[in-house]
Scaffold this motif. Structure first.
Motif, PDB file in Angstrom:
ATOM      1  N   LEU A   1      -6.187   6.520   4.109  1.00  9.06           N
ATOM      2  CA  LEU A   1      -7.369   7.363   4.276  1.00  9.06           C
ATOM      3  C   LEU A   1      -7.036   8.847   4.312  1.00  9.06           C
ATOM      4  O   LEU A   1      -7.781   9.671   3.813  1.00  9.06           O
ATOM      5  CB  LEU A   1      -8.095   6.969   5.571  1.00  9.06           C
ATOM      6  CG  LEU A   1      -8.988   5.734   5.455  1.00  9.06           C
ATOM      7  CD1 LEU A   1      -9.631   5.431   6.802  1.00  9.06           C
ATOM      8  CD2 LEU A   1     -10.052   5.955   4.384  1.00  9.06           C
ATOM      9  N   SER A   2      -5.905   9.196   4.934  1.00  6.75           N
ATOM     10  CA  SER A   2      -5.539  10.609   4.974  1.00  6.75           C
ATOM     11  C   SER A   2      -4.046  10.721   5.252  1.00  6.75           C
ATOM     12  O   SER A   2      -3.370   9.722   5.499  1.00  6.75           O
ATOM     13  CB  SER A   2      -6.340  11.345   6.055  1.00  6.75           C
ATOM     14  OG  SER A   2      -5.897  10.957   7.330  1.00  6.75           O
TER      15      SER A   2
ATOM     16  N   GLY B   1      -1.703   7.084   8.578  1.00  9.01           N
ATOM     17  CA  GLY B   1      -2.638   8.140   8.169  1.00  9.01           C
ATOM     18  C   GLY B   1      -3.296   8.848   9.334  1.00  9.01           C
ATOM     19  O   GLY B   1      -4.207   9.659   9.149  1.00  9.01           O
ATOM     20  N   THR B   2      -2.834   8.562  10.532  1.00  6.33           N
ATOM     21  CA  THR B   2      -3.393   9.166  11.744  1.00  6.33           C
ATOM     22  C   THR B   2      -2.547  10.369  12.180  1.00  6.33           C
ATOM     23  O   THR B   2      -1.346  10.400  11.925  1.00  6.33           O
ATOM     24  CB  THR B   2      -3.402   8.101  12.868  1.00  6.33           C
ATOM     25  OG1 THR B   2      -4.233   7.026  12.465  1.00  6.33           O
ATOM     26  CG2 THR B   2      -3.895   8.650  14.193  1.00  6.33           C
ATOM     27  N   ILE B   3      -3.170  11.340  12.815  1.00  5.54           N
ATOM     28  CA  ILE B   3      -2.402  12.399  13.460  1.00  5.54           C
ATOM     29  C   ILE B   3      -2.114  11.931  14.881  1.00  5.54           C
ATOM     30  O   ILE B   3      -3.023  11.814  15.710  1.00  5.54           O
ATOM     31  CB  ILE B   3      -3.146  13.744  13.451  1.00  5.54           C
ATOM     32  CG1 ILE B   3      -3.368  14.187  11.998  1.00  5.54           C
ATOM     33  CG2 ILE B   3      -2.352  14.803  14.235  1.00  5.54           C
ATOM     34  CD1 ILE B   3      -4.152  15.451  11.842  1.00  5.54           C
ATOM     35  N   ALA B   4      -0.863  11.597  15.128  1.00  5.95           N
ATOM     36  CA  ALA B   4      -0.446  11.154  16.463  1.00  5.95           C
ATOM     37  C   ALA B   4      -0.147  12.397  17.299  1.00  5.95           C
ATOM     38  O   ALA B   4       0.657  13.234  16.893  1.00  5.95           O
ATOM     39  CB  ALA B   4       0.787  10.275  16.348  1.00  5.95           C
TER      40      ALA B   4
ATOM     41  N   ALA C   1     -13.358  17.547  13.804  1.00  9.48           N
ATOM     42  CA  ALA C   1     -13.156  18.104  12.466  1.00  9.48           C
ATOM     43  C   ALA C   1     -13.042  16.999  11.410  1.00  9.48           C
ATOM     44  O   ALA C   1     -12.767  17.277  10.241  1.00  9.48           O
ATOM     45  CB  ALA C   1     -11.892  18.963  12.447  1.00  9.48           C
ATOM     46  N   GLY C   2     -13.225  15.759  11.825  1.00 11.47           N
ATOM     47  CA  GLY C   2     -13.212  14.661  10.867  1.00 11.47           C
ATOM     48  C   GLY C   2     -11.834  14.123  10.547  1.00 11.47           C
ATOM     49  O   GLY C   2     -11.661  13.390   9.573  1.00 11.47           O
ATOM     50  N   ARG C   3     -10.831  14.468  11.361  1.00 15.61           N
ATOM     51  CA  ARG C   3      -9.473  13.972  11.114  1.00 15.61           C
ATOM     52  C   ARG C   3      -9.180  12.784  12.024  1.00 15.61           C
ATOM     53  O   ARG C   3      -9.480  12.846  13.221  1.00 15.61           O
ATOM     54  CB  ARG C   3      -8.433  15.068  11.398  1.00 15.61           C
ATOM     55  CG  ARG C   3      -8.563  16.298  10.531  1.00 15.61           C
ATOM     56  CD  ARG C   3      -8.223  15.993   9.085  1.00 15.61           C
ATOM     57  NE  ARG C   3      -6.861  15.527   8.893  1.00 15.61           N
ATOM     58  CZ  ARG C   3      -5.860  16.284   8.424  1.00 15.61           C
ATOM     59  NH1 ARG C   3      -6.071  17.538   8.110  1.00 15.61           N
ATOM     60  NH2 ARG C   3      -4.658  15.783   8.243  1.00 15.61           N
ATOM     61  N   PRO C   4      -8.581  11.704  11.506  1.00 14.76           N
ATOM     62  CA  PRO C   4      -8.173  10.630  12.395  1.00 14.76           C
ATOM     63  C   PRO C   4      -7.035  11.119  13.292  1.00 14.76           C
ATOM     64  O   PRO C   4      -6.021  11.609  12.784  1.00 14.76           O
ATOM     65  CB  PRO C   4      -7.678   9.528  11.452  1.00 14.76           C
ATOM     66  CG  PRO C   4      -7.778  10.064  10.070  1.00 14.76           C
ATOM     67  CD  PRO C   4      -8.204  11.495  10.111  1.00 14.76           C
ATOM     68  N   ALA C   5      -7.235  11.029  14.589  1.00 11.90           N
ATOM     69  CA  ALA C   5      -6.216  11.511  15.535  1.00 11.90           C
ATOM     70  C   ALA C   5      -6.193  10.576  16.724  1.00 11.90           C
ATOM     71  O   ALA C   5      -7.214   9.971  17.066  1.00 11.90           O
ATOM     72  CB  ALA C   5      -6.536  12.932  15.981  1.00 11.90           C
ATOM     73  N   TYR C   6      -5.017  10.445  17.338  1.00 13.56           N
ATOM     74  CA  TYR C   6      -4.920   9.561  18.505  1.00 13.56           C
ATOM     75  C   TYR C   6      -3.883  10.096  19.473  1.00 13.56           C
ATOM     76  O   TYR C   6      -2.781  10.456  19.076  1.00 13.56           O
ATOM     77  CB  TYR C   6      -4.551   8.132  18.085  1.00 13.56           C
ATOM     78  CG  TYR C   6      -4.787   7.139  19.203  1.00 13.56           C
ATOM     79  CD1 TYR C   6      -6.058   6.625  19.434  1.00 13.56           C
ATOM     80  CD2 TYR C   6      -3.741   6.750  20.033  1.00 13.56           C
ATOM     81  CE1 TYR C   6      -6.287   5.735  20.471  1.00 13.56           C
ATOM     82  CE2 TYR C   6      -3.961   5.856  21.083  1.00 13.56           C
ATOM     83  CZ  TYR C   6      -5.245   5.351  21.291  1.00 13.56           C
ATOM     84  OH  TYR C   6      -5.473   4.481  22.324  1.00 13.56           O
ATOM     85  N   LEU C   7      -4.271  10.148  20.738  1.00 16.31           N
ATOM     86  CA  LEU C   7      -3.409  10.709  21.778  1.00 16.31           C
ATOM     87  C   LEU C   7      -2.489   9.649  22.382  1.00 16.31           C
ATOM     88  O   LEU C   7      -2.956   8.595  22.834  1.00 16.31           O
ATOM     89  CB  LEU C   7      -4.300  11.322  22.871  1.00 16.31           C
ATOM     90  CG  LEU C   7      -3.631  11.838  24.139  1.00 16.31           C
ATOM     91  CD1 LEU C   7      -2.553  12.862  23.818  1.00 16.31           C
ATOM     92  CD2 LEU C   7      -4.677  12.443  25.060  1.00 16.31           C
ATOM     93  N   LEU C   8      -1.212   9.941  22.378  1.00 12.87           N
ATOM     94  CA  LEU C   8      -0.206   9.099  23.042  1.00 12.87           C
ATOM     95  C   LEU C   8       0.314   9.882  24.238  1.00 12.87           C
ATOM     96  O   LEU C   8       1.151  10.773  24.100  1.00 12.87           O
ATOM     97  CB  LEU C   8       0.934   8.779  22.064  1.00 12.87           C
ATOM     98  CG  LEU C   8       0.558   7.944  20.834  1.00 12.87           C
ATOM     99  CD1 LEU C   8       1.688   7.951  19.815  1.00 12.87           C
ATOM    100  CD2 LEU C   8       0.216   6.515  21.243  1.00 12.87           C
ATOM    101  N   ASP C   9      -0.227   9.584  25.406  1.00 11.70           N
ATOM    102  CA  ASP C   9       0.113  10.332  26.616  1.00 11.70           C
ATOM    103  C   ASP C   9       1.125   9.540  27.447  1.00 11.70           C
ATOM    104  O   ASP C   9       0.935   8.353  27.708  1.00 11.70           O
ATOM    105  CB  ASP C   9      -1.165  10.580  27.436  1.00 11.70           C
ATOM    106  CG  ASP C   9      -0.894  11.456  28.642  1.00 11.70           C
ATOM    107  OD1 ASP C   9      -0.971  12.693  28.495  1.00 11.70           O
ATOM    108  OD2 ASP C   9      -0.582  10.909  29.727  1.00 11.70           O
ATOM    109  N   GLY C  10       2.196  10.221  27.850  1.00 11.75           N
ATOM    110  CA  GLY C  10       3.293   9.566  28.564  1.00 11.75           C
ATOM    111  C   GLY C  10       2.834   8.801  29.786  1.00 11.75           C
ATOM    112  O   GLY C  10       3.190   7.626  29.977  1.00 11.75           O
TER     113      GLY C  10
ATOM    114  N   VAL D   1       0.849  -1.196   0.000  1.00 15.50           N
ATOM    115  CA  VAL D   1       0.000   0.000   0.000  1.00 15.50           C
ATOM    116  C   VAL D   1       0.883   1.245   0.000  1.00 15.50           C
ATOM    117  O   VAL D   1       1.782   1.367   0.826  1.00 15.50           O
ATOM    118  CB  VAL D   1      -0.913   0.002   1.258  1.00 15.50           C
ATOM    119  CG1 VAL D   1      -1.782   1.250   1.289  1.00 15.50           C
ATOM    120  CG2 VAL D   1      -1.745  -1.261   1.313  1.00 15.50           C
ATOM    121  N   GLU D   2       0.618   2.158  -0.934  1.00 14.43           N
ATOM    122  CA  GLU D   2       1.364   3.423  -0.976  1.00 14.43           C
ATOM    123  C   GLU D   2       0.711   4.411  -0.029  1.00 14.43           C
ATOM    124  O   GLU D   2      -0.484   4.323   0.256  1.00 14.43           O
ATOM    125  CB  GLU D   2       1.318   3.987  -2.393  1.00 14.43           C
ATOM    126  CG  GLU D   2       1.750   2.986  -3.428  1.00 14.43           C
ATOM    127  CD  GLU D   2       2.847   3.518  -4.305  1.00 14.43           C
ATOM    128  OE1 GLU D   2       2.984   4.745  -4.396  1.00 14.43           O
ATOM    129  OE2 GLU D   2       3.569   2.674  -4.871  1.00 14.43           O
TER     130      GLU D   2
END
Ligand code: PPS
Length: 201
Positions: free
Chosen positions: A24-25, A99-102, A54-63, A18-19
């Motif tokens: 997805l984003s 494709g996620t905003i980390a 806002a429809g963006r894939p995002a995921y929180l990585l909290d220490g 997969v390129e």
């Protein structure tokens, strides 16, 4: 220390079919660094909420949270913090590649390890944005939301960042935010605007 896969002679890289453009984003990492009690986790939670809204894939990585799981074996000595930062950088890069905003919320007190996190992303051509949550130590200590500064001053906790463990201030952050910039909601909006992260819808 674990050798990066790219430098290992005993393991061969297996490419995906997969390129990046087919995902997805476009992913990215937003890396929040700052002292304990600086407000980075609060801002990060708000940032994740806004991006998802806002429809963006995002995921929180909290220490703190990662130290309940994948980093549960690590303490707060210098080497263990380095390994902590390295692991989180690798996880963030995997997420960004998917494709996620980390959104990383990590004290990450060492400049060299933050630079390494940037390099891990650069090697994969992934956007990396270092945001310095520049809250003065005396403000963090006055807030002391978990009572940890008081315990560190009393000698009950050793190697506490800002007390008897260093925090190397970022010299080349992509963005610097301070408590005077507004509420966590304002600051999260400011970060999104400043980094040019648009709504998906
Ligand atoms: S680091 O330096 O990047 O490895 O730290 P991190 O993984 O972000 O973990 C910081 C949270 O752990 C708690 N805690 C300590 N922080 C600093 N120094 C010492 N000795 C320490 N012991 C426990 C503290 O709750 C930190 O959370 P935040 O959200 O930063 O306040």
């Amino acid at each position: 220390p674990v050798k990066p896969a790219a430098q290992r002679a005993d393991v061969v890289w297996h490419s995906s079919a997969v390129e990046r453009g087919q995902r997805l984003s476009q992913g990215a990492t937003i890396w929040l660094t700052g002292l304990s009690g600086s407000g980075k986790s609060t801002i990060a939670v708000e940032l994740e909420r806004q991006l998802i809204a806002a429809g963006r894939p995002a995921y929180l990585l909290d220490g703190d949270n990662l130290r309940h799981g994948i980093n549960g074996d690590l303490g707060f000595g210098d080497d263990e913090r380095r390994e902590n930062i390295r692991r989180v950088a690798e996880i963030a890069a995997l997420m960004a590649d998917s494709g996620t905003i980390a959104i990383v919320s990590l004290i990450s007190p060492f400049a060299a390890e933050r630079e390494n996190a940037r390099n891990i992303h650069a090697a994969k051509s992934l956007p990396f944005n270092e945001v310095f949550v520049d809250t003065p130590l005396h403000t963090c200590e006055t807030r002391d939301p978990k009572g940890l500064y008081a315990r560190a001053r009393a000698g009950e906790i050793r190697q506490f960042t800002g007390i008897d463990s260093p925090y190397e201030r970022p010299e080349h952050a992509d963005l610097v935010v301070t408590p005077t910039d507004g509420t966590p909601t304002d600051i999260a909006e400011h970060i999104r605007r400043a980094l040019g992260i648009a709504d998906a819808r």
